[in-house]
Motif scaffolding. Structure first.
Motif, mmCIF file in Angstrom:
data_model
loop_
_atom_site.group_PDB
_atom_site.id
_atom_site.type_symbol
_atom_site.label_atom_id
_atom_site.label_comp_id
_atom_site.label_asym_id
_atom_site.label_seq_id
_atom_site.Cartn_x
_atom_site.Cartn_y
_atom_site.Cartn_z
ATOM 1 N N GLY A 1 0.860 -1.261 -0.160
ATOM 2 C CA GLY A 1 0.139 0.112 -0.063
ATOM 3 C C GLY A 1 0.635 1.215 -0.202
ATOM 4 O O GLY A 1 0.126 2.347 -0.371
ATOM 5 N N PHE A 2 2.271 1.301 0.319
ATOM 6 C CA PHE A 2 2.834 2.487 0.330
ATOM 7 C C PHE A 2 2.993 3.182 -1.033
ATOM 8 O O PHE A 2 2.485 4.414 -1.007
ATOM 9 C CB PHE A 2 4.183 2.186 0.556
ATOM 10 C CG PHE A 2 5.263 3.413 0.721
ATOM 11 C CD1 PHE A 2 5.611 4.189 1.536
ATOM 12 C CD2 PHE A 2 6.140 3.760 -0.579
ATOM 13 C CE1 PHE A 2 6.310 5.301 1.560
ATOM 14 C CE2 PHE A 2 6.976 4.948 -0.687
ATOM 15 C CZ PHE A 2 7.033 5.515 0.447
ATOM 16 N N PHE A 3 3.135 2.589 -2.016
ATOM 17 C CA PHE A 3 3.131 3.188 -3.280
ATOM 18 C C PHE A 3 1.870 3.764 -3.913
ATOM 19 O O PHE A 3 1.770 4.788 -4.373
ATOM 20 C CB PHE A 3 3.793 2.447 -4.632
ATOM 21 C CG PHE A 3 5.424 2.208 -4.185
ATOM 22 C CD1 PHE A 3 6.050 3.315 -4.492
ATOM 23 C CD2 PHE A 3 5.934 0.891 -3.874
ATOM 24 C CE1 PHE A 3 7.626 3.183 -4.417
ATOM 25 C CE2 PHE A 3 7.111 0.791 -3.872
ATOM 26 C CZ PHE A 3 8.066 1.935 -3.832
ATOM 27 N N GLU A 4 0.788 2.838 -3.623
ATOM 28 C CA GLU A 4 -0.555 3.217 -3.759
ATOM 29 C C GLU A 4 -1.001 4.556 -3.007
ATOM 30 O O GLU A 4 -1.538 5.519 -3.796
ATOM 31 C CB GLU A 4 -1.614 2.165 -3.701
ATOM 32 C CG GLU A 4 -1.309 1.043 -4.655
ATOM 33 C CD GLU A 4 -0.533 -0.070 -3.853
ATOM 34 O OE1 GLU A 4 -0.827 -1.238 -4.320
ATOM 35 O OE2 GLU A 4 0.301 0.277 -3.165
ATOM 36 N N THR B 1 0.832 6.794 -1.507
ATOM 37 C CA THR B 1 1.716 8.012 -1.829
ATOM 38 C C THR B 1 1.452 8.456 -3.288
ATOM 39 O O THR B 1 1.504 9.745 -3.296
ATOM 40 C CB THR B 1 3.050 7.645 -1.851
ATOM 41 O OG1 THR B 1 3.462 6.864 -0.543
ATOM 42 C CG2 THR B 1 4.000 8.688 -1.886
ATOM 43 N N ALA B 2 1.249 7.546 -4.090
ATOM 44 C CA ALA B 2 0.843 8.183 -5.503
ATOM 45 C C ALA B 2 -0.588 9.111 -5.393
ATOM 46 O O ALA B 2 -0.678 10.139 -5.964
ATOM 47 C CB ALA B 2 0.544 6.993 -6.444
ATOM 48 N N GLN C 1 -3.749 8.913 -16.464
ATOM 49 C CA GLN C 1 -3.611 7.870 -15.798
ATOM 50 C C GLN C 1 -4.405 7.964 -14.372
ATOM 51 O O GLN C 1 -4.820 6.855 -13.738
ATOM 52 C CB GLN C 1 -2.050 8.181 -15.008
ATOM 53 C CG GLN C 1 -1.519 6.844 -14.183
ATOM 54 C CD GLN C 1 -1.579 5.807 -15.094
ATOM 55 O OE1 GLN C 1 -1.082 5.741 -16.182
ATOM 56 N NE2 GLN C 1 -1.721 4.650 -14.674
ATOM 57 N N CYS C 2 -4.824 9.026 -14.020
ATOM 58 C CA CYS C 2 -5.886 9.280 -12.806
ATOM 59 C C CYS C 2 -7.355 8.183 -13.349
ATOM 60 O O CYS C 2 -7.914 7.849 -12.653
ATOM 61 C CB CYS C 2 -6.250 10.686 -12.574
ATOM 62 S SG CYS C 2 -5.290 11.376 -11.753
ATOM 63 N N THR D 1 -3.730 10.848 3.685
ATOM 64 C CA THR D 1 -3.010 9.908 3.116
ATOM 65 C C THR D 1 -1.576 9.887 3.693
ATOM 66 O O THR D 1 -1.281 8.702 3.951
ATOM 67 C CB THR D 1 -2.776 10.226 1.521
ATOM 68 O OG1 THR D 1 -2.674 11.574 1.404
ATOM 69 C CG2 THR D 1 -3.944 9.961 0.671
ATOM 70 N N PHE D 2 -1.263 11.009 4.100
ATOM 71 C CA PHE D 2 -0.005 10.936 5.161
ATOM 72 C C PHE D 2 -0.255 10.212 6.237
ATOM 73 O O PHE D 2 0.473 9.216 6.569
ATOM 74 C CB PHE D 2 0.476 12.413 5.449
ATOM 75 C CG PHE D 2 1.406 12.875 4.514
ATOM 76 C CD1 PHE D 2 2.761 12.788 4.582
ATOM 77 C CD2 PHE D 2 0.979 13.908 3.277
ATOM 78 C CE1 PHE D 2 3.858 13.469 3.721
ATOM 79 C CE2 PHE D 2 1.891 14.106 2.626
ATOM 80 C CZ PHE D 2 3.259 14.005 2.717
#
Length: 393
Positions: A69-72, A74-75, A107-108, A190-191
């Motif tokens: 889940g980190f990259f998701e 953070t994106a 991409q969104c 998100t943070f």
């Protein structure tokens, strides 16, 4: 005339400090040998490695970046600053801003098409987010669709990228054209969600280790985010985390931040000889950094001693204009402090970006027995993200 130190002076210099068999290096080796059974915790930007001492094998855990889940997350978080960055590129006359904006829109839309509850619940499957997957899917759906819509309109009407208007409508959610949920709230959420996962797992792992916290030696090794970040107790997110995990028994004087120390190669620790070399190296680094501490105490016991103090975080109120440290978040609704933390981590090159959402999550997890389900999340717990195309399955 070219200067070169006299060879006899150089030999005198080397006898104490430079040569491998110097007085200083010999003392460091002796101190290290005397404490070979003392536990040593080595932390990098992604991993924790506990060397328990006495030749016993280390224990490791990854707490960031390669985790689920980190990259998701953070994106999605990055979309809150992507539009302002594009606005600034346009303002500077960069001809590629519109192409970059269209790529981001595409991409969104793509992410929005496959974003659904089952992805977060069954594939990402973050334990700390359990029970929140539907709301996370709504947040992602809302953020992607709002970003795409705003940029499509901005390409046709570039005045939407004027910063005064962008701040009001998109970041603050104010005025007749405001988005339903301000992106300030989305970034705070998100943070905090990313921090919640990493802190929860790290606290759990540390609680499972048999650590003598008052004796523990700690090295935070290598780069921690930006090249200039995380070089002090106050700016490194691991310092307060370890302090809380120890029940505040960790001695701050036994923690060193060594930005130039080599990072741990986790894969090499499976080899016994490589593992022994790594442990020996880190113990040498620790004692080479702190052997002078013991000597200063026996040489000058009647003079003022150094004590590392953990300063209280400043409080932000309506009149606060300047801060010189990360402000405390008093509640989940303390929006001024929450957004001030976002600004602080972007404005202070010494700050780790991850610290924007970490302290409030750490405080709550510590107070609630490391139970994520009892934690309130800024910009999330009391915020409703409009449901769009998110699939319920």
């Amino acid at each position: 005339m070219h200067y070169k130190p006299n060879s006899d002076f150089m030999r005198l210099f080397e006898l104490f400090t430079a040569a491998p068999d110097s007085i200083g290096h010999t003392l460091q080796r002796q101190l290290g040998a005397a404490r070979a059974d003392t536990p040593l915790l080595v932390a990098t930007g992604t991993d924790l490695v506990l060397f328990p001492g006495g030749g016993r094998p280390p224990a490791t855990v990854n707490f960031r970046i390669s985790t689920r889940g980190f990259f998701e997350m953070t994106a999605i978080s990055h979309l809150g600053i992507a539009i302002p960055y594009l606005a600034r590129l346009r303002e500077l006359g960069d001809p590629g801003w519109e192409t970059a904006a269209r790529d981001l829109v595409a991409q969104c839309r793509t992410v929005g098409e496959f974003n659904d509850v089952s992805y977060w619940r069954d594939e990402v499957a973050v334990a700390a987010w359990r029970g929140r997957e539907e709301k996370i899917a709504d947040l992602v759906d809302y953020t992607c669709s709002t970003t795409a819509d705003y940029l499509e309109r901005a390409i046709a009407s570039p005045e939407l990228l004027d910063f005064e208007r962008l701040r009001a409508t998109l970041l603050e959610g104010e005025g007749p054209d405001a988005v339903p949920v301000p992106f300030n709230d989305m970034m705070a959420a998100t943070f905090a969600l990313s921090a919640l996962d990493g802190i929860h797992r790290t606290l759990k792992w540390l609680s499972e280790q048999d650590i003598a916290w008052p004796e523990l030696m700690v090295i935070i090794a290598g780069r921690a985010g930006r090249f200039s970040a995380g070089l002090t107790w106050e700016t490194n997110s691991l310092c307060p985390l370890l302090h809380e995990a120890s029940g505040r028994e960790l001695d701050p004087a036994k923690l060193i931040i060594a930005p130039f120390a080599p990072a741990v190669e986790i894969e090499e620790l499976a080899d016994r000889e490589a593992c022994a070399r790594a442990e020996q190296l880190y113990r040498k680094i620790w004692y080479s950094s702190l052997s002078s501490v013991e000597m200063s105490r026996v040489m000058w016991p009647d003079y003022p001693a150094f004590r590392r103090t953990i300063d209280r975080a400043p409080v932000v109120d309506d009149d606060t204009q300047v801060i010189n440290a990360m402000p405390v978040v008093r509640s989940v609704d303390d929006k001024r402090a929450i957004v001030s933390r976002l600004r602080y981590v972007m404005e202070d090159p010494a700050a780790q970006l991850a610290t924007a959402g970490s302290q409030f999550m750490l405080d709550q997890l510590s107070a609630n027995g490391n139970r994520p389900d009892l934690v309130e999340i800024p910009g999330f717990t009391h915020t409703t993200y409009p449901a769009g195309t998110t699939v319920r399955r």
